[in-house]
Design an enzyme around this catalytic site. Structure first.
Site, PDB file in Angstrom:
ATOM      1  N   ASP A  44      80.997 133.561 -32.425  1.00 49.58           N
ATOM      2  CA  ASP A  44      80.436 133.446 -31.077  1.00 49.58           C
ATOM      3  C   ASP A  44      80.825 132.141 -30.370  1.00 49.58           C
ATOM      4  OD1 ASP A  44      79.052 131.753 -32.743  1.00 49.58           O
ATOM      5  OD2 ASP A  44      77.058 132.496 -32.281  1.00 49.58           O
TER       6      ASP A  44
ATOM      7  N   ASP B 172      74.002 126.108 -38.048  1.00 52.75           N
ATOM      8  CA  ASP B 172      73.926 125.841 -36.618  1.00 52.75           C
ATOM      9  C   ASP B 172      72.540 125.270 -36.345  1.00 52.75           C
ATOM     10  OD1 ASP B 172      75.450 126.703 -33.863  1.00 52.75           O
ATOM     11  OD2 ASP B 172      73.270 126.541 -33.660  1.00 52.75           O
TER      12      ASP B 172
ATOM     13  N   ARG C 209      71.311 121.914 -24.200  1.00 49.36           N
ATOM     14  CA  ARG C 209      71.885 120.572 -24.376  1.00 49.36           C
ATOM     15  C   ARG C 209      72.684 120.160 -23.161  1.00 49.36           C
ATOM     16  NH1 ARG C 209      73.512 121.292 -30.663  1.00 49.36           N
ATOM     17  NH2 ARG C 209      71.441 120.693 -31.364  1.00 49.36           N
TER      18      ARG C 209
ATOM     19  N   ARG D 254      77.144 120.268 -36.897  1.00 47.32           N
ATOM     20  CA  ARG D 254      78.547 120.274 -37.325  1.00 47.32           C
ATOM     21  C   ARG D 254      78.813 119.202 -38.382  1.00 47.32           C
ATOM     22  NH1 ARG D 254      80.191 118.536 -31.238  1.00 47.32           N
ATOM     23  NH2 ARG D 254      78.929 120.396 -30.951  1.00 47.32           N
TER      24      ARG D 254
HETATM   25  C1  MIC Z   1      75.949 123.200 -30.596  1.00 46.16           C
HETATM   26  O1  MIC Z   1      75.118 123.727 -29.897  1.00 46.16           O
HETATM   27  O2  MIC Z   1      76.251 121.997 -30.520  1.00 46.16           O
HETATM   28  C2  MIC Z   1      76.637 124.040 -31.635  1.00 46.16           C
HETATM   29  C3  MIC Z   1      78.028 124.158 -31.220  1.00 46.16           C
HETATM   30  O3  MIC Z   1      76.075 125.322 -31.688  1.00 46.16           O
HETATM   31  C4  MIC Z   1      76.482 123.353 -32.971  1.00 46.16           C
HETATM   32  C5  MIC Z   1      77.321 123.842 -34.034  1.00 46.16           C
HETATM   33  C6  MIC Z   1      78.726 123.373 -33.973  1.00 46.16           C
HETATM   34  O4  MIC Z   1      79.002 122.229 -33.674  1.00 46.16           O
HETATM   35  O5  MIC Z   1      79.569 124.200 -34.345  1.00 46.16           O
HETATM   36  C7  MIC Z   1      75.063 123.255 -33.483  1.00 46.16           C
HETATM   37  O6  MIC Z   1      74.166 123.194 -32.687  1.00 46.16           O
HETATM   38  O7  MIC Z   1      74.846 123.134 -34.684  1.00 46.16           O
HETATM   39 FE1  SF4 Z   2      75.948 128.429 -28.986  1.00 47.54          FE
HETATM   40 FE2  SF4 Z   2      74.935 126.086 -29.826  1.00 47.54          FE
HETATM   41 FE3  SF4 Z   2      75.042 126.696 -27.239  1.00 47.54          FE
HETATM   42 FE4  SF4 Z   2      73.373 127.972 -28.758  1.00 47.54          FE
HETATM   43  S1  SF4 Z   2      73.324 125.790 -28.317  1.00 47.54           S
HETATM   44  S2  SF4 Z   2      74.698 128.890 -27.211  1.00 47.54           S
HETATM   45  S3  SF4 Z   2      74.518 128.136 -30.674  1.00 47.54           S
HETATM   46  S4  SF4 Z   2      76.786 126.391 -28.602  1.00 47.54           S
END
Ligand code: MIC
Ligand code: SF4
Length: 642
Positions: free
Chosen positions: A64, A119, A379, A535
């Site tokens: 995804d 995640d 975020r 990550r």
């Molecule tokens: C994110 O929201 O920062 C991610 C991408 O989903 C990460 C995982 C990643 O860095 O692959 C997470 O939240 O763990």
């Molecule tokens: Fe994907 Fe992480 Fe964004 Fe959720 S917060 S949509 S898991 S990149």
């Protein structure tokens, strides 16, 4: 004394240690999930453990995060993940089937079970009454192999909800309120458990949005009771058989209680830079908006999408706004198509985006220079959108839709419209995007494209470190600072030597070359170091560059665990010592093995300044063993050999 719900589920799953607050426990993991961006590493590590099949009740591999497939690399990652799933007895959710947290709750989550996911938003499952925790890929790999997940027995913050949300006040505002109260670090080492009469008034979908963003306060997980609303959701997903009723004991004692009256909550917004920059939308009304993006694992459910569709119905978005909508899963996509919502969104002039993480992780839809972007995600760390100096406001779908129509911030509670979207009594079930495990996988060949490189392993811990401080940073450093995501970097998630070139690239683009030239190095930071994503690349890639210690005031939970997993010493200094180290100083830490063993403080000698001071390590016995071995992979291998 009664137990909280979180305590009840944790206690049922303890396989090592005792249920004593703050002490280390190992819990059995029933389910795991991975996503593609962290999954390739997790499975490479699982392969390195030499097991024949996963030992969990259920493991799912989702694709995804990176769906761009601009060249062979990403496509090869997907092929690798699919073949690994077939080989080891794992469900594979194909690209396009949806965002891991959305699909998992729809099709797999079960009240009372434990879920470990690579995640950080895995706690979304708490909306179903699960103990679901985010972790680094290696911890998830160990759990897939049947190993326990270790954590300190958490404190439980009881969030008492009363009242009912007013129209156009999304459940997301509950967690915005908590972010205002607790900030991005107030939940570290804690679980948020929701209780009280207000819980009943929240649908399963509302609860998912709240549990999802518990991650933003740093909480280990969030949990809601499993009640009639949970049952309704599961029955509507044709999964009523997995429902059980769960709640805290009468008289459960919480370590702390925060009370929120849902009826007085106003629509809130997180201003650019951090999810805890909370303000009332009223203070922003009238401010011009350039981009509106609706989706992500926080707010992309059927109910969210239909609310947006109805708000847009028969209207056109403002000519100054570029809008995109990404339904959270194939199920949501299909249902808004069937119910006419999709047509309303298309006809309003919005773009329709894939069911994927997409814009949330900087995979497209970067905002224009200086343009304000409203997003329904969780975020808004600086630069995560792909544009340096970005202006990302986190909002509810209601604010997003209303503002897209007006071209400026709107307080949706001032709109003269009544929209009531009830949770469906029957979701459209079509699991064709999920490939189930096969019984006999002996003939399955694992497909490894040329970009997929082995996981580097560190040497066992040495007794002394003499290294330069390669970088000194401030408070609240996120893993997006340490190792950005986005379209340029994500294709390298399976290739540590290549991705290592991007460590701290947006903070100091000489970091990688200076670390390599120095041959080893130390990073110094402030408080809440490593918040955000799970990550493990943010530990693994610095380790590859020779970083052997990180000295800060305190860590975010997952990043600290990842540092230990890859053999990097996480050390804690008093804030009053912060000015005793500058970037470029040479530091020496000796007697490491004996100091680690005794648990006493380490002495850091600043050779450049000619001073010394103490730092703590605060390590459990298991963490000490992992560090001594040079990381968790080496440690797990040595355990398997015994
Ligand atoms: C994110 O929201 O920062 C991610 C991408 O989903 C990460 C995982 C990643 O860095 O692959 C997470 O939240 O763990
Ligand atoms: Fe994907 Fe992480 Fe964004 Fe959720 S917060 S949509 S898991 S990149």
């Amino acid at each position: 004394m009664g137990l909280t719900l979180a305590e009840k589920i944790i206690n049922e799953h303890i396989v090592e240690g005792e249920p004593v607050k703050g002490s280390e426990i190992g819990i059995k993991i029933d389910q795991t999930l991975t996503q593609d961006a962290t999954g390739t590493m997790a499975y490479l590590q699982f392969e390195a453990m030499g097991l024949e099949r996963v030992k969990t009740e259920l493991s799912v591999s989702y694709v995804d995060h990176n769906m761009l497939q601009t060249d062979f690399r990403n496509a090869d990652d997907h092929a690798y993940l699919k073949s690994v799933a077939a080989k080891y007895g794992i469900y594979f959710s194909k690209p396009g089937n949806g965002i891991c947290h959305q699909v998992h709750r729809e099709r797999f989550g079960i009240p009372g079970k434990t879920l470990l996911g690579s995640d950080s938003h895995t706690p979304t499952g708490g909306g179903l009454g699960m103990i679901s925790i985010g972790a680094g890929g290696l911890d998830v790999a160990v759990a897939m192999g049947g190993g326990p997940f270790f954590l300190k027995y958490p404190d439980i913050i009881g969030v008492k909800l009363t009242g009912e949300l007013q129209p156009f006040v999304n459940a997301k505002n509950v967690i915005f309120k908590l972010l205002e109260i607790l900030t991005v670090k107030g939940g570290v080492g804690k679980v948020l458990e929701y209780f009280g009469p207000g819980v009943k008034a929240l649908s399963a979908g509302d609860r998912f949005a709240i549990a999802n963003m518990g991650t933003e306060v740093g909480a280990t997980t969030s949990i809601f009771p499993s009640d009639e609303n949970t049952k309704r959701f599961l029955v509507a997903q044709d999964r009523g058989d997995v429902w059980i009723e769960l709640s805290a004991d009468d008289g459960a004692e919480y370590d702390e209680i925060i009370e929120i009256d849902l009826s007085v909550l106003e629509p809130l917004v997180a201003e650019p830079g951090s999810p805890d920059n909370i303000v009332d939308v009223k203070s922003l009304v009238g401010k011009k908006v350039a981009q509106v993006l609706i989706g992500t694992c926080t707010n992309s459910s059927y109910e969210d999408m239909m609310t947006v569709a109805k708000m847009l119905e028969g209207k056109k978005i403002h000519p100054g706004v570029d809008m995109g909508v990404a339904p959270g899963s194939k199920q949501v996509f299909q249902m808004i198509a069937e119910s006419g919502g999709l047509g309303m969104i298309i006809s309003s002039g919005s773009r329709i985006l894939e069911s994927a993480c997409g814009f949330c992780i900087g995979m497209g839809q970067a905002p224009p220079t200086g343009g304000i972007s409203l997003r329904t995600g969780n975020r808004n760390f600086p630069g995560r959108s792909g544009t340096q100096g970005d202006n990302i406001y986190l909002v509810s779908p209601e604010i997003a839709a209303a503002s897209a129509l007006a071209g400026e911030f709107v307080d949706p509670t001032t709109i003269d419209q009544v929209i009531e979207i009830e949770p469906p009594t029957q979701y459209t079930i079509d699991d064709s995007g999920i490939i189930p495990p096969i019984e006999d996988s002996s003939g399955v060949e694992i497909l490894r494209g040329p970009n997929i490189k082995e996981v580097p392993v560190k040497e066992p811990l040495t007794d002394a470190i003499k290294s330069e401080v390669i970088l000194k940073v401030g408070d609240n450093i996120t893993t997006d600072h340490i190792l950005p995501a986005g379209a340029k970097v994500l294709p390298l998630r399976s290739n540590i030597p290549a991705i290592a070139e991007f460590v701290y690239v947006n903070v100091d683009d000489t970091f990688a070359s200076r670390a390599k030239a120095a041959g080893s190095g130390i990073i110094v930071g402030g408080t809440n170091y490593g918040q955000g994503s799970s990550r493990e690349h943010a530990a693994l890639a610095p380790m590859y560059l020779g970083i052997n210690a990180v000295i800060v005031n305190d860590f975010a939970r997952i990043h600290r665990a990842n540092l230990i997993n890859f053999g990097i010493l996480p050390l804690l200094m008093d804030a009053s010592d912060n000015d005793k180290i500058e970037q470029g100083d040479d530091l020496e830490i000796s007697d490491i093995l004996a100091t680690l063993e005794s648990g006493s403080d380490f002495t850091v000698k600043n050779l450049t300044k000619g001073i010394e001071f103490k730092v703590k390590s605060d390590m459990t016995d298991l963490e000490k063993n992992i560090l001594r071995a040079g990381g968790k992979l080496a440690y797990t291998r040595s355990q398997n050999q015994n």
